[in-house]
Design a protein around this motif. Structure first.
Motif, short mmCIF file in Angstrom:
data_model
loop_
_atom_site.label_atom_id
_atom_site.label_comp_id
_atom_site.label_asym_id
_atom_site.label_seq_id
_atom_site.Cartn_x
_atom_site.Cartn_y
_atom_site.Cartn_z
N ALA A 25 4.47 -2.38 0.44
CA ALA A 25 3.61 -1.35 -0.16
C ALA A 25 3.06 -1.76 -1.52
N ARG A 27 1.53 -4.66 -3.65
CA ARG A 27 0.88 -5.95 -3.45
C ARG A 27 0.19 -6.39 -4.73
N PHE A 31 -7.93 -6.13 -6.09
CA PHE A 31 -8.22 -5.01 -5.22
C PHE A 31 -9.27 -4.10 -5.86
N PHE A 42 -1.80 -3.12 -6.15
CA PHE A 42 -2.20 -2.05 -5.26
C PHE A 42 -0.96 -1.45 -4.59
N ASN A 44 0.05 0.52 -1.39
CA ASN A 44 -0.49 0.85 -0.07
C ASN A 44 0.47 1.77 0.67
N ALA A 47 1.80 1.28 4.31
CA ALA A 47 2.89 0.36 4.65
C ALA A 47 4.16 1.08 5.07
N LYS A 87 -2.27 12.01 4.29
CA LYS A 87 -1.18 11.17 3.80
C LYS A 87 0.01 11.98 3.30
#
Length: 239
Positions: A25, A27, A31, A42, A44, A47, A87
């Motif tokens: 998650a 990274r 970006f 980033f 994410n 993930a 989300k």
């Protein structure tokens, strides 16, 4: 995904950073964010893509909620956890499960529909029904501008006269909101009057990552990425 060495620090922020790295998650690279900013890191949320990951993520959220209650930031009675679609749905569900099963804190979960349903059970919300006087904790992943909060609260208030008592994020990026000097988190706190908490902020994450090595002993966070992150926060970070 990164295989990291056994933890040396058992603090919440360190364990969460390890989880972010192991799950892929967190990274590092170059970006383009929704805001148009170029970021060297980033988070994410996509993930967290299986039962084990989302269960552990829910436990992190539940720990923050319990700590906030113990510290007097949240009231002792919380009726439901609300997560904005899409989300926020697994976040609300996994947090409610963790609070109920691991913390002996029975609580509901609620999420909204993108479009109101006019058949079947109908309505704009799924899960625990909202009623006047309820205390609601919101959960979300990473706040950029606070758009989800500003869209969700009028919908919640239109459904019932509920009290939003706080918001829990996975990561506070500590970035300025628009052209002002304060962060998006601070702006939401000032506007709505409830605390916005995170499992960890970006500086805590970078501090923890600098002490975490891969299972082969190699450094995960290079000095170059650290320098890029500092420059990014110097430019876009809250004052």
């Amino acid at each position: 995904m990164v295989e990291v060495a056994s933890p040396q620090d058992t603090s919440l922020q360190h364990r969460f950073t390890q989880f972010l790295l192991q799950s892929g998650a967190l990274r590092f690279g170059d970006f383009t964010l929704k805001s148009g900013r170029q970021s060297p890191y980033f988070i994410n949320a996509g993930a967290f893509d299986n039962g084990a990951k989302i269960a552990l993520l829910g436990e992190f959220y539940a720990t923050v909620v319990q700590n906030a209650i113990a510290d007097g930031l949240f009231p002792k009675r919380i009726d439901t956890v609300f997560g904005p679609a899409y989300k926020g749905i697994p976040l609300a569900v996994s947090t409610a499960i963790a609070l109920t099963s691991a913390h002996d804190f029975p609580i509901g979960y609620t999420f909204d529909r993108k479009e109101k349903k006019d058949h079947g059970d109908g309505g704009s919300f799924v899960g625990t029904a909202l009623r006047d006087g309820m205390n609601v904790v919101m959960v979300d992943d990473v706040m950029t501008a606070g758009t989800a909060v500003r869209e969700s609260i009028p919908k919640l208030k239109a459904e019932a006269n509920i009290n939003v008592v706080g918001l829990v994020l996975s990561v506070d990026r500590m970035e300025r909101s628009g052209d002002g000097d304060i962060s998006a988190v601070q702006a939401v706190e000032d506007e709505f009057g409830f605390p916005v908490l995170s499992i960890a902020n970006i500086r805590e994450i970078f501090d923890a990552a600098s002490h975490i090595t891969a299972s082969d002993g190699k450094t995960i966070l290079t000095s170059e990425v650290q320098a890029q992150a500092e420059r990014y926060l110097d430019t876009y970070g809250s004052r």
